[in-house]
Write a protein that holds these residues in place. Structure first.
Motif, mmCIF file in Angstrom:
data_model
loop_
_atom_site.group_PDB
_atom_site.id
_atom_site.type_symbol
_atom_site.label_atom_id
_atom_site.label_comp_id
_atom_site.label_asym_id
_atom_site.label_seq_id
_atom_site.Cartn_x
_atom_site.Cartn_y
_atom_site.Cartn_z
ATOM 1 N N SER A 1 -7.760 2.521 -2.793
ATOM 2 C CA SER A 1 -8.686 3.841 -1.792
ATOM 3 C C SER A 1 -6.802 3.994 -1.080
ATOM 4 C CB SER A 1 -9.164 3.247 -0.666
ATOM 5 O OG SER A 1 -9.344 4.130 0.563
ATOM 6 N N THR B 1 -9.770 -3.108 4.341
ATOM 7 C CA THR B 1 -11.306 -4.034 4.629
ATOM 8 C C THR B 1 -11.639 -4.731 3.164
ATOM 9 O OG1 THR B 1 -11.639 -1.936 6.670
ATOM 10 C CG2 THR B 1 -13.384 -3.399 5.227
ATOM 11 N N GLU B 2 -11.019 -3.432 2.114
ATOM 12 C CA GLU B 2 -11.487 -3.982 0.452
ATOM 13 C C GLU B 2 -11.262 -5.578 0.151
ATOM 14 O OE1 GLU B 2 -11.369 -0.429 -1.894
ATOM 15 O OE2 GLU B 2 -13.301 0.130 -1.071
ATOM 16 N N ARG B 3 -10.383 -4.864 0.513
ATOM 17 C CA ARG B 3 -8.967 -6.665 0.190
ATOM 18 C C ARG B 3 -9.603 -7.776 0.697
ATOM 19 N NH1 ARG B 3 -6.394 -10.434 -1.619
ATOM 20 N NH2 ARG B 3 -3.963 -10.667 -2.018
ATOM 21 N N ASP C 1 -6.872 5.688 1.515
ATOM 22 C CA ASP C 1 -7.189 5.180 3.342
ATOM 23 C C ASP C 1 -6.734 3.455 3.521
ATOM 24 O OD1 ASP C 1 -7.771 4.167 5.264
ATOM 25 O OD2 ASP C 1 -9.345 6.135 5.190
ATOM 26 N N TRP C 2 -5.606 3.705 4.018
ATOM 27 C CA TRP C 2 -4.653 1.733 3.961
ATOM 28 C C TRP C 2 -6.340 1.026 5.143
ATOM 29 C CZ3 TRP C 2 -4.108 -0.479 8.885
ATOM 30 C CH2 TRP C 2 -4.006 0.209 9.715
ATOM 31 N N ARG C 3 -6.705 1.810 5.744
ATOM 32 C CA ARG C 3 -7.855 1.276 6.308
ATOM 33 C C ARG C 3 -9.161 0.553 5.730
ATOM 34 N NH1 ARG C 3 -7.005 4.798 10.762
ATOM 35 N NH2 ARG C 3 -5.797 3.863 12.450
ATOM 36 N N VAL C 4 -9.305 1.229 5.077
ATOM 37 C CA VAL C 4 -10.127 1.381 3.823
ATOM 38 C C VAL C 4 -10.049 0.287 2.436
ATOM 39 C CG1 VAL C 4 -11.822 2.018 1.547
ATOM 40 C CG2 VAL C 4 -11.319 3.350 4.035
ATOM 41 N N ALA C 5 -8.650 0.432 2.131
ATOM 42 C CA ALA C 5 -7.896 -0.729 1.051
ATOM 43 C C ALA C 5 -7.607 -1.772 1.933
ATOM 44 C CB ALA C 5 -6.768 0.177 1.125
ATOM 45 N N SER D 1 -11.844 -8.733 2.337
ATOM 46 C CA SER D 1 -13.650 -8.974 2.154
ATOM 47 C C SER D 1 -13.797 -9.140 0.342
ATOM 48 C CB SER D 1 -14.507 -8.169 2.127
ATOM 49 O OG SER D 1 -14.438 -6.725 1.694
ATOM 50 N N ASP E 1 -11.766 -4.732 -3.802
ATOM 51 C CA ASP E 1 -10.475 -4.241 -4.165
ATOM 52 C C ASP E 1 -9.443 -5.209 -3.983
ATOM 53 O OD1 ASP E 1 -9.793 -3.404 -6.011
ATOM 54 O OD2 ASP E 1 -8.811 -1.559 -4.731
ATOM 55 N N HIS F 1 0.630 -1.262 -0.090
ATOM 56 C CA HIS F 1 0.795 0.103 -0.739
ATOM 57 C C HIS F 1 1.258 1.447 -0.558
ATOM 58 C CE1 HIS F 1 -2.684 2.458 1.082
ATOM 59 N NE2 HIS F 1 -3.706 2.412 0.731
#
Length: 167
Positions: free
Chosen positions: A70, A78-80, A72-76, A82, A85, A32
């Motif tokens: 994203s 979570t998306e990775r 934002d590493w927290r969003v990225a 789940s 993305d 990231h």
């Protein structure tokens, strides 16, 4: 860290393991940060920036990326995790993955270039014995062949054990 010598050659075999959660988070954050860096960070460590450039080039060449879209590493993250993305279907269809977060340590203990692996930072799921879910028994057997196995979470006691075993 891992030290492997050819069979029959004298030496001390050992490895240092991280907790799986810390290892996956470290791999993700490395990827990231390579995608979402700052000018100050680039200027402070040119060699690291060039290495991260090589990572981005490798990802582009393989059609694989490990960090998400994203900044934002927290969003990225979570998306990775789940499967949002990159999309889970896309991820499942790729024969080569760069810095996969799944089973990283068991893969590092079992991968070998002799069977088609490209190293522990890649998963070559086509034309090789490289597996997304490596054989747990093979990973345990690899650890049992080592004279020393340390844990980063218990770094100082692990070094004491290494010192004791090496002497």
């Amino acid at each position: 860290a891992d030290v492997r010598l050819p069979p029959g050659e004298a030496g001390f075999h050992g490895t240092l393991l991280r907790s799986p959660r810390a290892h996956a988070l470290s791999l993700f954050s490395h990827g990231h940060v390579a995608h979402f860096t700052t000018w100050g960070r680039m200027a402070s460590d040119i060699t690291l920036y060039l290495a991260e450039g090589l990572l981005r080039l490798t990802e582009y060449s393989c059609g694989s990326y490990c960090a998400g879209e994203s900044a934002d590493w927290r969003v990225a993250l979570t998306e990775r995790l789940s499967g949002i993305d990159p999309p889970g279907e896309y991820e499942a269809s790729r024969p080569l993955r760069v810095l996969p977060l799944e089973n990283t340590q068991s893969h590092a203990l079992t991968c070998t270039k002799a069977t088609g692996s490209l190293g522990h930072h890649f998963r070559n799921l086509a034309d090789s014995d490289d597996k997304l879910v490596p054989d747990a028994a093979a990973a345990i057997a690899a650890m049992e062949r080592m004279e020393w196995v340390g844990l980063t979470d218990l770094f100082e006691p692990s070094l004491c054990l290494l010192h004791f075993q090496a002497n």
